[in-house]
Design a protein around this motif. Structure first.
Motif, PDB file in Angstrom:
ATOM      1  N   ASP A 115      -7.028 -10.692 -11.654  1.00  0.00           N
ATOM      2  CA  ASP A 115      -7.628  -9.475 -11.130  1.00  0.00           C
ATOM      3  C   ASP A 115      -6.675  -8.933 -10.064  1.00  0.00           C
ATOM      4  O   ASP A 115      -6.634  -9.446  -8.943  1.00  0.00           O
ATOM      5  CB  ASP A 115      -9.002  -9.811 -10.536  1.00  0.00           C
ATOM      6  N   ALA A 116      -5.890  -7.911 -10.430  1.00  0.00           N
ATOM      7  CA  ALA A 116      -4.857  -7.399  -9.526  1.00  0.00           C
ATOM      8  C   ALA A 116      -5.454  -6.781  -8.269  1.00  0.00           C
ATOM      9  O   ALA A 116      -4.878  -6.914  -7.183  1.00  0.00           O
ATOM     10  CB  ALA A 116      -3.990  -6.378 -10.257  1.00  0.00           C
ATOM     11  N   ALA A 118      -8.143  -7.593  -6.584  1.00  0.00           N
ATOM     12  CA  ALA A 118      -8.587  -8.642  -5.649  1.00  0.00           C
ATOM     13  C   ALA A 118      -7.508  -9.695  -5.424  1.00  0.00           C
ATOM     14  O   ALA A 118      -7.693 -10.593  -4.614  1.00  0.00           O
ATOM     15  CB  ALA A 118      -9.851  -9.306  -6.177  1.00  0.00           C
ATOM     16  N   ARG A 119      -6.397  -9.602  -6.160  1.00  0.00           N
ATOM     17  CA  ARG A 119      -5.337 -10.611  -6.120  1.00  0.00           C
ATOM     18  C   ARG A 119      -5.929 -11.998  -6.358  1.00  0.00           C
ATOM     19  O   ARG A 119      -5.725 -12.920  -5.563  1.00  0.00           O
ATOM     20  CB  ARG A 119      -4.545 -10.555  -4.814  1.00  0.00           C
ATOM     21  N   ALA A 120      -6.689 -12.131  -7.449  1.00  0.00           N
ATOM     22  CA  ALA A 120      -7.400 -13.385  -7.701  1.00  0.00           C
ATOM     23  C   ALA A 120      -7.280 -13.809  -9.156  1.00  0.00           C
ATOM     24  O   ALA A 120      -7.311 -12.980 -10.066  1.00  0.00           O
ATOM     25  CB  ALA A 120      -8.877 -13.220  -7.336  1.00  0.00           C
ATOM     26  N   LEU A 121      -7.151 -15.109  -9.355  1.00  0.00           N
ATOM     27  CA  LEU A 121      -7.173 -15.722 -10.671  1.00  0.00           C
ATOM     28  C   LEU A 121      -8.627 -16.082 -10.947  1.00  0.00           C
ATOM     29  O   LEU A 121      -9.240 -16.822 -10.188  1.00  0.00           O
ATOM     30  CB  LEU A 121      -6.289 -16.967 -10.658  1.00  0.00           C
ATOM     31  N   ARG A 122      -9.207 -15.526 -12.027  1.00  0.00           N
ATOM     32  CA  ARG A 122     -10.639 -15.659 -12.291  1.00  0.00           C
ATOM     33  C   ARG A 122     -10.921 -16.284 -13.654  1.00  0.00           C
ATOM     34  O   ARG A 122     -10.118 -16.168 -14.578  1.00  0.00           O
ATOM     35  CB  ARG A 122     -11.319 -14.290 -12.273  1.00  0.00           C
ATOM     36  N   LEU A 123     -12.123 -16.877 -13.765  1.00  0.00           N
ATOM     37  CA  LEU A 123     -12.625 -17.322 -15.063  1.00  0.00           C
ATOM     38  C   LEU A 123     -12.983 -16.077 -15.870  1.00  0.00           C
ATOM     39  O   LEU A 123     -13.484 -15.093 -15.315  1.00  0.00           O
ATOM     40  CB  LEU A 123     -13.865 -18.200 -14.899  1.00  0.00           C
ATOM     41  N   ASP A 124     -12.743 -16.121 -17.171  1.00  0.00           N
ATOM     42  CA  ASP A 124     -13.014 -14.970 -18.032  1.00  0.00           C
ATOM     43  C   ASP A 124     -13.685 -15.434 -19.317  1.00  0.00           C
ATOM     44  O   ASP A 124     -13.159 -16.287 -20.024  1.00  0.00           O
ATOM     45  CB  ASP A 124     -11.695 -14.251 -18.349  1.00  0.00           C
ATOM     46  N   SER A 163      -7.230 -17.289  -5.031  1.00  0.00           N
ATOM     47  CA  SER A 163      -6.903 -15.937  -4.591  1.00  0.00           C
ATOM     48  C   SER A 163      -5.595 -15.994  -3.803  1.00  0.00           C
ATOM     49  O   SER A 163      -5.250 -17.024  -3.228  1.00  0.00           O
ATOM     50  CB  SER A 163      -8.036 -15.321  -3.764  1.00  0.00           C
ATOM     51  N   PHE A 164      -4.884 -14.891  -3.812  1.00  0.00           N
ATOM     52  CA  PHE A 164      -3.580 -14.789  -3.161  1.00  0.00           C
ATOM     53  C   PHE A 164      -3.655 -13.752  -2.048  1.00  0.00           C
ATOM     54  O   PHE A 164      -4.342 -12.739  -2.194  1.00  0.00           O
ATOM     55  CB  PHE A 164      -2.500 -14.361  -4.170  1.00  0.00           C
ATOM     56  N   THR A 165      -2.922 -13.979  -0.978  1.00  0.00           N
ATOM     57  CA  THR A 165      -2.815 -12.971   0.071  1.00  0.00           C
ATOM     58  C   THR A 165      -1.608 -12.096  -0.235  1.00  0.00           C
ATOM     59  O   THR A 165      -0.701 -12.494  -0.983  1.00  0.00           O
ATOM     60  CB  THR A 165      -2.638 -13.615   1.456  1.00  0.00           C
ATOM     61  N   ALA A 166      -1.578 -10.910   0.354  1.00  0.00           N
ATOM     62  CA  ALA A 166      -0.429 -10.017   0.171  1.00  0.00           C
ATOM     63  C   ALA A 166       0.838 -10.690   0.683  1.00  0.00           C
ATOM     64  O   ALA A 166       1.910 -10.559   0.082  1.00  0.00           O
ATOM     65  CB  ALA A 166      -0.683  -8.694   0.896  1.00  0.00           C
ATOM     66  N   ASP A 167       0.725 -11.441   1.780  1.00  0.00           N
ATOM     67  CA  ASP A 167       1.891 -12.133   2.342  1.00  0.00           C
ATOM     68  C   ASP A 167       2.445 -13.179   1.382  1.00  0.00           C
ATOM     69  O   ASP A 167       3.656 -13.373   1.300  1.00  0.00           O
ATOM     70  CB  ASP A 167       1.539 -12.805   3.671  1.00  0.00           C
ATOM     71  N   GLU A 168       1.559 -13.885   0.664  1.00  0.00           N
ATOM     72  CA  GLU A 168       2.021 -14.912  -0.274  1.00  0.00           C
ATOM     73  C   GLU A 168       2.835 -14.306  -1.408  1.00  0.00           C
ATOM     74  O   GLU A 168       3.754 -14.938  -1.922  1.00  0.00           O
ATOM     75  CB  GLU A 168       0.832 -15.659  -0.891  1.00  0.00           C
ATOM     76  N   LEU A 169       2.498 -13.092  -1.795  1.00  0.00           N
ATOM     77  CA  LEU A 169       3.168 -12.458  -2.933  1.00  0.00           C
ATOM     78  C   LEU A 169       4.344 -11.572  -2.509  1.00  0.00           C
ATOM     79  O   LEU A 169       4.911 -10.872  -3.335  1.00  0.00           O
ATOM     80  CB  LEU A 169       2.167 -11.644  -3.751  1.00  0.00           C
ATOM     81  N   THR A 170       4.703 -11.611  -1.225  1.00  0.00           N
ATOM     82  CA  THR A 170       5.797 -10.788  -0.722  1.00  0.00           C
ATOM     83  C   THR A 170       6.865 -11.674  -0.106  1.00  0.00           C
ATOM     84  O   THR A 170       6.577 -12.511   0.743  1.00  0.00           O
ATOM     85  CB  THR A 170       5.283  -9.782   0.331  1.00  0.00           C
ATOM     86  N   VAL A 171       8.093 -11.471  -0.568  1.00  0.00           N
ATOM     87  CA  VAL A 171       9.253 -12.154   0.008  1.00  0.00           C
ATOM     88  C   VAL A 171      10.289 -11.077   0.288  1.00  0.00           C
ATOM     89  O   VAL A 171      10.734 -10.379  -0.624  1.00  0.00           O
ATOM     90  CB  VAL A 171       9.834 -13.220  -0.945  1.00  0.00           C
ATOM     91  N   GLY A 172      10.626 -10.942   1.572  1.00  0.00           N
ATOM     92  CA  GLY A 172      11.545  -9.876   1.952  1.00  0.00           C
ATOM     93  C   GLY A 172      10.922  -8.523   1.631  1.00  0.00           C
ATOM     94  O   GLY A 172       9.800  -8.238   2.043  1.00  0.00           O
ATOM     95  N   ARG A 173      11.626  -7.731   0.840  1.00  0.00           N
ATOM     96  CA  ARG A 173      11.108  -6.413   0.448  1.00  0.00           C
ATOM     97  C   ARG A 173      10.437  -6.431  -0.925  1.00  0.00           C
ATOM     98  O   ARG A 173       9.925  -5.425  -1.370  1.00  0.00           O
ATOM     99  CB  ARG A 173      12.247  -5.401   0.429  1.00  0.00           C
ATOM    100  N   LYS A 174      10.461  -7.573  -1.571  1.00  0.00           N
ATOM    101  CA  LYS A 174       9.935  -7.686  -2.937  1.00  0.00           C
ATOM    102  C   LYS A 174       8.483  -8.168  -2.913  1.00  0.00           C
ATOM    103  O   LYS A 174       8.166  -9.181  -2.307  1.00  0.00           O
ATOM    104  CB  LYS A 174      10.793  -8.671  -3.735  1.00  0.00           C
TER     105      LYS A 174
END
Length: 193
Positions: A115-116, A118-124, A163-174
Protein backbone atom coordinates in the motif's frame (compact mmCIF):
# COMPACT_ATOMS: atom_id res chain seq x y z
CA UNK A 1 51.92 1.54 10.61
CA UNK A 2 52.45 4.37 13.08
CA UNK A 3 50.35 7.41 12.20
CA UNK A 4 52.79 9.76 13.97
CA UNK A 5 55.52 8.81 11.49
CA UNK A 6 53.38 9.81 8.52
CA UNK A 7 53.78 13.15 6.78
CA UNK A 8 51.07 15.63 7.95
CA UNK A 9 49.44 15.58 4.50
CA UNK A 10 49.28 11.78 4.53
CA UNK A 11 47.81 11.81 8.04
CA UNK A 12 45.05 14.19 6.91
CA UNK A 13 44.24 11.97 3.91
CA UNK A 14 44.11 8.88 6.09
CA UNK A 15 41.91 10.64 8.65
CA UNK A 16 39.53 11.88 5.89
CA UNK A 17 39.33 8.39 4.41
CA UNK A 18 38.51 6.84 7.79
CA UNK A 19 35.91 9.51 8.61
CA UNK A 20 34.38 9.14 5.15
CA UNK A 21 34.09 5.38 5.55
CA UNK A 22 32.47 5.80 8.97
CA UNK A 23 30.01 8.38 7.60
CA UNK A 24 29.01 6.05 4.77
CA UNK A 25 28.37 3.17 7.14
CA UNK A 26 26.30 5.14 9.67
CA UNK A 27 23.10 5.55 7.60
CA UNK A 28 23.21 1.92 6.45
CA UNK A 29 23.80 0.57 9.96
CA UNK A 30 20.52 2.17 11.07
CA UNK A 31 18.71 0.35 8.27
CA UNK A 32 19.71 -3.21 9.11
CA UNK A 33 17.31 -5.07 6.78
CA UNK A 34 17.97 -2.75 3.85
CA UNK A 35 20.52 -3.66 1.20
CA UNK A 36 20.78 -0.70 -1.15
CA UNK A 37 23.52 -2.39 -3.19
CA UNK A 38 21.12 -5.17 -4.26
CA UNK A 39 18.05 -2.89 -4.06
CA UNK A 40 16.10 -5.01 -1.58
CA UNK A 41 14.86 -5.11 1.97
CA UNK A 42 14.35 -8.28 3.98
CA UNK A 43 12.07 -8.33 7.02
CA UNK A 44 12.88 -11.29 9.25
CA UNK A 45 10.20 -13.61 10.61
CA UNK A 46 10.95 -12.31 14.14
CA UNK A 47 10.56 -8.67 13.06
CA UNK A 48 7.26 -9.42 11.31
CA UNK A 49 5.98 -11.50 14.25
CA UNK A 50 6.68 -8.59 16.63
CA UNK A 51 4.82 -6.16 14.33
CA UNK A 52 1.79 -8.47 14.04
CA UNK A 53 1.61 -9.10 17.78
CA UNK A 54 1.21 -5.34 18.39
CA UNK A 55 -2.01 -5.29 16.33
CA UNK A 56 -3.83 -8.01 18.27
CA UNK A 57 -6.29 -8.81 19.78
CA UNK A 58 -8.90 -7.87 17.17
CA UNK A 59 -12.66 -8.49 17.22
CA UNK A 60 -15.73 -7.92 15.08
CA UNK A 61 -19.48 -8.36 15.48
CA UNK A 62 -21.16 -10.61 12.93
CA UNK A 63 -24.90 -10.44 12.08
CA UNK A 64 -25.54 -8.62 15.38
CA UNK A 65 -25.53 -12.06 17.05
CA UNK A 66 -21.91 -13.19 17.24
CA UNK A 67 -18.77 -11.52 18.53
CA UNK A 68 -15.68 -13.07 16.97
CA UNK A 69 -12.21 -12.32 18.29
CA UNK A 70 -8.66 -13.28 17.35
CA UNK A 71 -5.64 -13.20 19.68
CA UNK A 72 -2.15 -14.68 20.03
CA UNK A 73 -1.24 -14.57 16.31
CA UNK A 74 1.60 -16.74 14.99
CA UNK A 75 3.16 -15.96 11.61
CA UNK A 76 3.83 -18.69 9.09
CA UNK A 77 5.66 -18.21 5.78
CA UNK A 78 5.17 -20.40 2.70
CA UNK A 79 7.94 -19.69 0.21
CA UNK A 80 6.59 -22.17 -2.37
CA UNK A 81 3.16 -20.54 -2.52
CA UNK A 82 4.56 -17.01 -1.90
CA UNK A 83 1.99 -16.57 0.89
CA UNK A 84 1.99 -15.60 4.54
CA UNK A 85 -0.22 -17.30 7.11
CA UNK A 86 -1.59 -16.24 10.46
CA UNK A 87 -2.66 -18.86 13.00
CA UNK A 88 -4.57 -17.37 15.92
CA UNK A 89 -6.73 -18.30 18.87
CA UNK A 90 -10.38 -17.76 17.90
CA UNK A 91 -13.21 -16.89 20.27
CA UNK A 92 -16.90 -16.84 19.27
CA UNK A 93 -19.39 -15.45 21.79
CA UNK A 94 -23.17 -15.22 21.43
CA UNK A 95 -26.20 -15.24 23.73
CA UNK A 96 -27.54 -18.04 21.49
CA UNK A 97 -24.71 -20.41 22.46
CA UNK A 98 -25.13 -22.65 25.49
CA UNK A 99 -21.36 -22.84 26.01
CA UNK A 100 -20.34 -19.26 25.32
CA UNK A 101 -17.69 -18.30 24.46
CA UNK A 102 -16.50 -21.06 22.15
CA UNK A 103 -12.72 -21.31 21.76
CA UNK A 104 -10.76 -22.60 18.80
CA UNK A 105 -7.88 -22.07 16.40
CA UNK A 106 -7.98 -20.60 12.91
CA UNK A 107 -5.28 -20.57 10.22
CA UNK A 108 -5.57 -18.04 7.44
CA UNK A 109 -3.21 -17.82 4.44
CA UNK A 110 -2.86 -14.67 2.41
CA UNK A 111 -1.23 -13.05 -0.57
CA UNK A 112 0.67 -9.81 0.11
CA UNK A 113 0.44 -6.36 -1.41
CA UNK A 114 2.15 -3.02 -0.90
CA UNK A 115 0.00 0.00 0.00
CA UNK A 116 2.02 2.96 -1.31
CA UNK A 117 -0.14 5.63 0.38
CA UNK A 118 0.38 4.10 3.83
CA UNK A 119 3.87 2.76 3.01
CA UNK A 120 2.75 -0.61 4.38
CA UNK A 121 3.06 -4.27 3.45
CA UNK A 122 -0.44 -5.74 3.93
CA UNK A 123 -2.28 -9.06 3.83
CA UNK A 124 -4.41 -9.32 0.69
CA UNK A 125 -7.37 -11.64 0.11
CA UNK A 126 -6.85 -13.87 3.15
CA UNK A 127 -8.46 -17.30 3.05
CA UNK A 128 -9.32 -19.44 6.09
CA UNK A 129 -7.55 -22.76 5.53
CA UNK A 130 -8.28 -24.48 8.85
CA UNK A 131 -10.67 -23.81 11.72
CA UNK A 132 -11.07 -26.04 14.75
CA UNK A 133 -13.54 -25.39 17.58
CA UNK A 134 -13.55 -26.94 21.03
CA UNK A 135 -16.67 -28.39 22.65
CA UNK A 136 -19.05 -27.96 19.69
CA UNK A 137 -20.21 -30.70 17.34
CA UNK A 138 -22.62 -31.39 14.48
CA UNK A 139 -24.54 -28.65 12.70
CA UNK A 140 -23.68 -26.07 15.37
CA UNK A 141 -19.98 -26.67 14.72
CA UNK A 142 -20.48 -26.30 10.95
CA UNK A 143 -22.37 -23.01 11.36
CA UNK A 144 -19.85 -21.59 13.80
CA UNK A 145 -16.94 -22.63 11.58
CA UNK A 146 -18.50 -20.71 8.68
CA UNK A 147 -19.04 -17.64 10.87
CA UNK A 148 -15.52 -17.88 12.29
CA UNK A 149 -13.93 -18.28 8.85
CA UNK A 150 -15.78 -15.32 7.33
CA UNK A 151 -15.01 -12.99 10.23
CA UNK A 152 -11.35 -14.09 10.49
CA UNK A 153 -10.89 -13.31 6.79
CA UNK A 154 -12.54 -9.90 7.25
CA UNK A 155 -10.45 -9.10 10.32
CA UNK A 156 -7.20 -9.98 8.56
CA UNK A 157 -7.95 -8.34 5.19
CA UNK A 158 -5.50 -5.45 4.87
CA UNK A 159 -3.73 -6.25 8.17
CA UNK A 160 -0.30 -4.56 8.20
CA UNK A 161 2.71 -6.87 8.36
CA UNK A 162 5.35 -4.14 8.11
CA UNK A 163 5.09 -0.39 7.68
CA UNK A 164 7.92 1.84 6.48
CA UNK A 165 8.77 5.41 7.40
CA UNK A 166 9.67 7.98 4.75
CA UNK A 167 13.16 8.15 6.29
CA UNK A 168 13.66 4.38 5.89
CA UNK A 169 12.91 4.60 2.18
CA UNK A 170 15.15 7.64 1.58
CA UNK A 171 18.91 7.56 1.17
CA UNK A 172 20.53 10.83 0.22
CA UNK A 173 18.33 12.35 -2.48
CA UNK A 174 16.86 9.02 -3.60
CA UNK A 175 13.46 7.88 -2.32
CA UNK A 176 12.72 4.23 -2.98
CA UNK A 177 9.39 2.56 -3.75
CA UNK A 178 8.54 -1.05 -2.95
CA UNK A 179 8.34 -3.43 -5.91
CA UNK A 180 8.08 -7.22 -6.03
CA UNK A 181 7.32 -9.05 -2.79
CA UNK A 182 8.86 -12.48 -2.21
CA UNK A 183 8.00 -14.73 0.73
CA UNK A 184 10.99 -16.72 1.98
CA UNK A 185 11.19 -19.45 4.62
CA UNK A 186 12.68 -17.06 7.19
CA UNK A 187 11.32 -13.65 6.13
CA UNK A 188 9.82 -11.51 3.41
CA UNK A 189 11.97 -9.76 0.82
CA UNK A 190 10.81 -6.69 -1.11
CA UNK A 191 12.43 -5.09 -4.12
CA UNK A 192 13.43 -1.43 -3.80
CA UNK A 193 13.00 0.54 -7.00
Amino acid sequence: MNIRNLHPTSRRRLLRALLGAAALQAPFAALAGFNFFTSEYTASRDELQAQIAKRFPVAERYAEIFMVGLRDPQLGLDAQANRAAITATLTIASPLLAASPVQGVVSVSSALKYDANARALRLDQPKAERLELQGVEGRDAERLQKVGAVVAQELLQGQVLRSFTADELTVGRKTYEIGDITVQDNGIKVQLK
